[in-house]
Scaffold this motif. Structure first.
Motif, PDB file in Angstrom:
ATOM      1  N   ARG A  53       0.010   0.555 -12.000  1.00  0.00           N
ATOM      2  CA  ARG A  53      -1.102   0.054 -11.190  1.00  0.00           C
ATOM      3  C   ARG A  53      -0.915   0.536  -9.756  1.00  0.00           C
ATOM      4  N   THR A  55      -2.063   0.134  -5.769  1.00  0.00           N
ATOM      5  CA  THR A  55      -2.644  -0.841  -4.856  1.00  0.00           C
ATOM      6  C   THR A  55      -2.632  -0.275  -3.436  1.00  0.00           C
ATOM      7  N   SER A  57      -4.188  -1.157   0.964  1.00  0.00           N
ATOM      8  CA  SER A  57      -5.055  -1.826   1.925  1.00  0.00           C
ATOM      9  C   SER A  57      -5.263  -0.904   3.111  1.00  0.00           C
ATOM     10  N   ASN A  67      -9.065  -4.120   0.756  1.00  0.00           N
ATOM     11  CA  ASN A  67      -8.017  -4.175  -0.253  1.00  0.00           C
ATOM     12  C   ASN A  67      -8.533  -3.599  -1.571  1.00  0.00           C
ATOM     13  N   SER A  69      -7.099  -2.332  -5.828  1.00  0.00           N
ATOM     14  CA  SER A  69      -6.074  -2.000  -6.813  1.00  0.00           C
ATOM     15  C   SER A  69      -6.764  -1.531  -8.082  1.00  0.00           C
ATOM     16  N   TRP A  77      -9.319  -3.538 -12.369  1.00  0.00           N
ATOM     17  CA  TRP A  77      -9.450  -3.119 -10.982  1.00  0.00           C
ATOM     18  C   TRP A  77      -9.843  -4.322 -10.120  1.00  0.00           C
ATOM     19  N   ARG A  78      -9.656  -4.160  -8.815  1.00  0.00           N
ATOM     20  CA  ARG A  78     -10.038  -5.195  -7.856  1.00  0.00           C
ATOM     21  C   ARG A  78     -10.323  -4.534  -6.510  1.00  0.00           C
ATOM     22  N   ASN A  93     -13.072 -10.998  -2.799  1.00  0.00           N
ATOM     23  CA  ASN A  93     -12.659 -10.069  -3.849  1.00  0.00           C
ATOM     24  C   ASN A  93     -13.607 -10.111  -5.038  1.00  0.00           C
ATOM     25  N   THR A 241       6.108  -0.580  -2.059  1.00  0.00           N
ATOM     26  CA  THR A 241       5.062  -0.555  -1.036  1.00  0.00           C
ATOM     27  C   THR A 241       5.524   0.261   0.169  1.00  0.00           C
TER      28      THR A 241
END
Length: 245
Positions: A53, A55, A57, A67, A69, A77-78, A93, A241
């Motif tokens: 995944r 991600t 921002s 944001n 992902s 997904w988001r 979101n 990250t």
């Protein structure tokens, strides 16, 4: 509680008042822990449990960010945004999740993380963030034909499963907590419970740790479990990250 259009506009008006003071304190973003949910920074990350995944921002100034992902195959997904204000951060979101037997849900939500340290609450050095919000869920629930809510004329699949359309309006409450162990290591834990219309309910819980390589790079490992009307999932997640600013 459902937020109507007037309620959303009122909330945005209040946040605009808080934004000036939030911008003044945003220079302290670098001193926040890497997993702090109120951090407004540009960063990129990747995590792996049952699949990869991505991600990230994107900071849009001192108090706003976008944001996003997405899973490697694109079925989950988001996307959304965050707005930092005086005593917390508000997140907007929407995203899609997939479950076993073809079940899936699309969630639209607005919620907040509020650091209890603002009220001088930090028991034993834990940084606790109260979280809560409103959500609308649309999707399909998988269940065995002829059982409970699956009394339907739909033709079941080869294993007897059918998909039932479902939607719900409701809310969620929970907490996210961080406990620094050293300059490098931080414990993490989270739990939330959600309820909604049409007898919808669900919960989420996670526990793990993060390691800060340097000012820009961090690694995390945590175990997570979730369960709702749409399905259940248990994962051991590895994540990385990189922070750009």
């Amino acid at each position: 509680m459902v937020l109507g259009k007037k309620g959303v506009l009122a909330a945005l008006s209040v946040m605009s008042v808080f934004s000036a003071s939030a911008a003044q304190s945003a220079s302290g973003e670098q001193t926040k822990l890497s997993e702090d949910p109120t951090k407004v920074v540009t960063q990129f990350g990747a995590s792996y449990s049952d699949e990869l995944r991505i991600t990230g921002s994107l900071s849009l100034g001192a108090v706003k960010k976008l944001n996003a992902s997405v899973s490697a195959n694109g079925d989950e997904w988001r996307v959304g945004g965050s707005w930092l204000f005086d005593i917390g951060i508000v997140n907007f979101n929407f995203g899609k999740q997939s479950y076993d037997q073809g079940a899936e849900r699309t969630t639209y939500s607005v919620g907040t993380f509020m650091p209890l340290s603002y009220f001088d609450i930090a028991p034993y050095g834990w940084q606790i963030f109260a979280m809560g919000g409103y959500s609308h869920v649309d999707g399909e629930i998988a269940c065995l034909a002829g059982q409970g809510a699956c009394l339907t004329s739909e033709i079941p699949g080869p294993e007897g499963w059918v998909l039932i359309p479902n939607s719900s309006d409701g809310g969620y409450l929970g907490a996210f907590a961080l406990k620094p162990l050293s300059e490098k290591w931080t414990l993490m834990t989270a739990a939330a419970y959600s309820v909604g219309s049409n007898d919808y309910s669900g919960y989420f819980a996670a526990i793990g740790a993060s390691y800060q390589f340097d000012k820009k790079q961090s690694f995390k490992l945590f175990a997570a479990t979730e369960d709702s009307d749409y399905g259940s999932d248990q994962n051991l997640v590895l994540g990385y990250t990189y922070q750009f600013n």
